[in-house]
Design a protein around this motif. Structure first.
Motif, PDB file in Angstrom:
ATOM      1  N   GLN A 100     -10.902  -3.630   7.275  1.00 46.77           N
ATOM      2  CA  GLN A 100     -12.019  -4.090   6.446  1.00 46.77           C
ATOM      3  C   GLN A 100     -13.031  -4.883   7.269  1.00 46.77           C
ATOM      4  O   GLN A 100     -14.246  -4.702   7.130  1.00 46.77           O
ATOM      5  N   ASP A 101     -12.525  -5.763   8.139  1.00 46.22           N
ATOM      6  CA  ASP A 101     -13.417  -6.607   8.942  1.00 46.22           C
ATOM      7  C   ASP A 101     -14.188  -5.812   9.986  1.00 46.22           C
ATOM      8  O   ASP A 101     -15.208  -6.287  10.506  1.00 46.22           O
ATOM      9  N   ASN A 102     -13.705  -4.621  10.319  1.00 47.60           N
ATOM     10  CA  ASN A 102     -14.340  -3.835  11.377  1.00 47.60           C
ATOM     11  C   ASN A 102     -14.896  -2.503  10.870  1.00 47.60           C
ATOM     12  O   ASN A 102     -15.048  -1.550  11.643  1.00 47.60           O
ATOM     13  N   ALA A 103     -15.184  -2.454   9.575  1.00 45.90           N
ATOM     14  CA  ALA A 103     -15.790  -1.256   8.971  1.00 45.90           C
ATOM     15  C   ALA A 103     -14.997   0.003   9.313  1.00 45.90           C
ATOM     16  O   ALA A 103     -15.569   1.066   9.586  1.00 45.90           O
ATOM     17  N   ASP A 104     -13.662  -0.135   9.293  1.00 47.44           N
ATOM     18  CA  ASP A 104     -12.751   0.988   9.555  1.00 47.44           C
ATOM     19  C   ASP A 104     -12.968   1.620  10.922  1.00 47.44           C
ATOM     20  O   ASP A 104     -12.565   2.767  11.159  1.00 47.44           O
ATOM     21  N   PHE A 105     -13.610   0.843  11.825  1.00 48.43           N
ATOM     22  CA  PHE A 105     -13.867   1.341  13.185  1.00 48.43           C
ATOM     23  C   PHE A 105     -14.560   2.704  13.155  1.00 48.43           C
ATOM     24  O   PHE A 105     -14.271   3.596  13.945  1.00 48.43           O
ATOM     25  N   GLN A 106     -15.470   2.853  12.203  1.00 51.25           N
ATOM     26  CA  GLN A 106     -16.297   4.060  12.042  1.00 51.25           C
ATOM     27  C   GLN A 106     -15.493   5.308  11.650  1.00 51.25           C
ATOM     28  O   GLN A 106     -15.978   6.435  11.753  1.00 51.25           O
ATOM     29  N   LYS A 107     -14.272   5.114  11.213  1.00 53.83           N
ATOM     30  CA  LYS A 107     -13.499   6.245  10.704  1.00 53.83           C
ATOM     31  C   LYS A 107     -13.721   6.367   9.193  1.00 53.83           C
ATOM     32  O   LYS A 107     -14.029   5.378   8.521  1.00 53.83           O
ATOM     33  N   VAL A 108     -13.565   7.602   8.663  1.00 52.92           N
ATOM     34  CA  VAL A 108     -13.839   7.829   7.243  1.00 52.92           C
ATOM     35  C   VAL A 108     -12.699   8.626   6.610  1.00 52.92           C
ATOM     36  O   VAL A 108     -12.035   9.425   7.279  1.00 52.92           O
ATOM     37  N   PRO A 109     -12.446   8.428   5.315  1.00 49.79           N
ATOM     38  CA  PRO A 109     -11.446   9.254   4.625  1.00 49.79           C
ATOM     39  C   PRO A 109     -11.967  10.671   4.429  1.00 49.79           C
ATOM     40  O   PRO A 109     -13.161  10.943   4.594  1.00 49.79           O
ATOM     41  N   GLY A 110     -11.052  11.587   4.069  1.00 52.75           N
ATOM     42  CA  GLY A 110     -11.452  12.965   3.833  1.00 52.75           C
ATOM     43  C   GLY A 110     -12.185  13.131   2.513  1.00 52.75           C
ATOM     44  O   GLY A 110     -12.274  12.212   1.697  1.00 52.75           O
ATOM     45  N   ARG A 111     -12.685  14.333   2.316  1.00 54.88           N
ATOM     46  CA  ARG A 111     -13.441  14.630   1.098  1.00 54.88           C
ATOM     47  C   ARG A 111     -12.568  15.393   0.108  1.00 54.88           C
ATOM     48  O   ARG A 111     -11.640  16.101   0.496  1.00 54.88           O
ATOM     49  N   LEU A 112     -12.884  15.277  -1.168  1.00 57.05           N
ATOM     50  CA  LEU A 112     -12.230  16.072  -2.203  1.00 57.05           C
ATOM     51  C   LEU A 112     -13.066  17.326  -2.412  1.00 57.05           C
ATOM     52  O   LEU A 112     -14.257  17.252  -2.721  1.00 57.05           O
ATOM     53  N   ILE A 113     -12.419  18.493  -2.231  1.00 57.05           N
ATOM     54  CA  ILE A 113     -13.120  19.770  -2.263  1.00 57.05           C
ATOM     55  C   ILE A 113     -12.697  20.567  -3.499  1.00 57.05           C
ATOM     56  O   ILE A 113     -11.524  20.582  -3.875  1.00 57.05           O
ATOM     57  N   SER A 114     -13.644  21.243  -4.121  1.00 62.66           N
ATOM     58  CA  SER A 114     -13.340  22.058  -5.295  1.00 62.66           C
ATOM     59  C   SER A 114     -12.683  23.367  -4.879  1.00 62.66           C
ATOM     60  O   SER A 114     -12.602  23.702  -3.695  1.00 62.66           O
ATOM     61  N   LEU A 115     -12.224  24.135  -5.861  1.00 62.18           N
ATOM     62  CA  LEU A 115     -11.555  25.408  -5.581  1.00 62.18           C
ATOM     63  C   LEU A 115     -12.465  26.400  -4.873  1.00 62.18           C
ATOM     64  O   LEU A 115     -11.998  27.275  -4.142  1.00 62.18           O
ATOM     65  N   THR A 116     -13.777  26.257  -5.082  1.00 63.22           N
ATOM     66  CA  THR A 116     -14.723  27.179  -4.436  1.00 63.22           C
ATOM     67  C   THR A 116     -15.383  26.565  -3.210  1.00 63.22           C
ATOM     68  O   THR A 116     -16.333  27.130  -2.673  1.00 63.22           O
ATOM     69  N   GLY A 117     -14.902  25.394  -2.765  1.00 61.47           N
ATOM     70  CA  GLY A 117     -15.400  24.810  -1.527  1.00 61.47           C
ATOM     71  C   GLY A 117     -16.492  23.778  -1.679  1.00 61.47           C
ATOM     72  O   GLY A 117     -17.039  23.311  -0.674  1.00 61.47           O
ATOM     73  N   LYS A 118     -16.825  23.369  -2.885  1.00 62.70           N
ATOM     74  CA  LYS A 118     -17.852  22.352  -3.081  1.00 62.70           C
ATOM     75  C   LYS A 118     -17.257  20.957  -2.902  1.00 62.70           C
ATOM     76  O   LYS A 118     -16.095  20.722  -3.213  1.00 62.70           O
ATOM     77  N   VAL A 119     -18.115  20.024  -2.401  1.00 54.77           N
ATOM     78  CA  VAL A 119     -17.673  18.644  -2.213  1.00 54.77           C
ATOM     79  C   VAL A 119     -17.786  17.908  -3.545  1.00 54.77           C
ATOM     80  O   VAL A 119     -18.871  17.778  -4.110  1.00 54.77           O
ATOM     81  N   LEU A 120     -16.654  17.421  -4.038  1.00 58.08           N
ATOM     82  CA  LEU A 120     -16.629  16.692  -5.307  1.00 58.08           C
ATOM     83  C   LEU A 120     -16.699  15.191  -5.103  1.00 58.08           C
ATOM     84  O   LEU A 120     -17.258  14.473  -5.927  1.00 58.08           O
TER      85      LEU A 120
END
Length: 446
Positions: A100-120
């Motif tokens: 938290q103090d280091n902004a996750d060291f510029q790392k990011v969580p993954g995205r949630l993708i729909s069944l047809t490939g759209k970013v939800l």
């Protein structure tokens, strides 16, 4: 000499002394100097001052110790290595706090993708992966895990994750092919068939509907006849014996035991019930046992009820001797398409043959021997008899048949073993074991 005027003075002095307290009397110290009440108060004051000074010193020391402990455990900084870079962190901070103090060291969580490939959801996928000294730290442990000096931390972006979905399955009913046992092979059987399935996915977040197509093809029900296709690099043959057990059967069993071979017997129900010990010996010595009906009639001539009764009684005769097999060989090989429709549910397989020794004609031991040797081929099923007449010629022929086939590299197998060797794997396990399809399905479900 005292005068009258002296007495009042003495009395007055006594009165004055009576008014003097002990605290007002001076004492001589060892040096002969006098100390009064003022000196005593000075001594007590000095003692109090010393006590106060000592208390202050102790308090300051305690504060120093507590402060040192607090600094060491909460304010002290030390280095760790994050993704190859040295980072100073504060002691007492958890991995979660450090991220938290280091902004996750510029790392990011993954995205949630729909069944047809759209970013939800940009952050709805897998969380950032944290590894300390080569060991992944579970997400629910980040808030309670603390790093030590020189720990090596590796961070990875979270992976994208597809949304959860509801799986809707639609059944594709199987059909039924026309019965055909006249052409095709020497082992007849009823393949029950199975339904197919097609699937549709519905996204739980997006609501998207995706057709996944046919996931299992339906297999049509079929009564057919197949010949096992055994491996080309093997030479196997199945010797089969009808119409037993009889008085000749124990002598044949002696030969098989001596030669170390296994065969298949198709027994008459009434005779099995009469010679239970012989049937038990067949099984105990590794041979396969099936039914040859109860009384050996010509089955196509029987009524529907008569056919079913004859088959049932034959299997009951085997059961009385401890054999539950539903493998079958019809008398004279006569079992038509219509018979399968009338009573096929009572049997597992109807096993025919492709080498007929004609031993029932009693052509002589040598003729029986020569017929087998001339017609032997990989995967053959040879027909002989252990009952139904005089079988001395069979007993005489068997040792030579076995020895000469072995000399040509043949192995002796049961009919079930022959089916199991089919390279196309067309024979179900229940057929190999001589079971009914429904019984095999019930056993697998339990």
């Amino acid at each position: 000499m005292a005068t009258q005027n002296d007495e009042p003075n003495d009395v007055g002095m006594e009165h004055q002394l009576d008014n003097v307290s002990d605290h007002d009397i001076e004492e001589l110290d060892f040096n002969g100097s006098a100390q009064g009440n003022g000196g005593s108060r000075m001594k007590r004051g000095a003692g109090k001052m010393v006590a106060i000074v000592l208390a202050v010193i102790v308090a300051i020391g305690g504060l120093g110790t507590a402060g040192g402990w607090y600094w060491y455990n909460n304010l002290r900084q030390y280095p760790v290595i994050v993704d190859g870079q040295i980072v100073n962190i504060r002691n007492g901070h958890s991995i979660e706090r450090i991220l938290q103090d280091n902004a996750d060291f510029q790392k990011v969580p993954g995205r949630l993708i729909s069944l047809t490939g759209k970013v939800l959801d940009d952050k709805g996928g897998e969380p950032i992966k944290v590894t300390v000294n080569g060991v992944e730290v579970p997400q629910d442990k980040l808030a309670s895990t603390h790093l030590k000096e020189q720990d090596e931390v590796t961070l990875e972006n979270g992976a994208d994750k597809e949304e959860e979905h509801e799986d809707k399955v639609e059944v594709i009913p199987h059909g039924k092919k026309a019965t055909n046992i006249v052409t095709g092979g020497i082992i007849q059987l009823h393949l029950p068939g199975s339904d197919g399935t097609k699937e549709t996915w519905v996204g739980k977040v997006s609501g998207e509907v995706v057709d996944k197509g046919v996931t299992k093809e339906p297999v049509d029900e079929q009564i057919t006849a197949l010949t096992p296709h055994v491996p080309a690099d093997r030479k196997v043959i199945a010797l089969t014996f009808d119409d037993g057990p009889s008085e000749y059967t124990p002598r044949m069993l002696d030969i098989f035991k001596e030669k170390g071979v296994h065969v298949t017997f198709f027994n008459i129900g009434t005779q099995s019930a009469e010679m239970k010990d012989t049937v038990k010996r067949m099984v105990d010595e590794g041979h396969q046992v099936g039914s040859h009906s109860n009384t050996h009639p010509f089955l196509p001539k029987l009524s529907d009820d008569g056919l079913r009764s004859e088959l049932t009684a034959g299997f009951d005769g085997l059961a009385s001797a401890g054999v539950t097999s539903r493998m079958f060989r019809s008398p004279y090989g006569a079992f038509t398409n219509k018979d399968w429709e009338r009573a096929g549910d009572l049997i597992s397989t109807n096993v025919l043959w492709d080498i007929d020794t004609l031993d029932w004609k009693m052509p002589g031991a040598q003729a029986i021997h020569d017929t087998v040797l001339k017609q032997a081929h990989n995967g053959a099923i040879a027909l002989m008899h252990t009952g139904g007449g005089n079988r001395e010629q069979d007993i005489e022929a068997l040792p030579g048949i076995i020895d000469d086939l072995k000399a040509q590299g043949y192995e002796f197998v049961t009919v079930g073993e022959l089916m199991a060797m089919d390279q196309k794997q067309r024979f179900p396990e229940w057929a190999i074991k001589g079971e009914l399809p429904t019984a095999a399905a019930s056993a697998s479900e339990s």
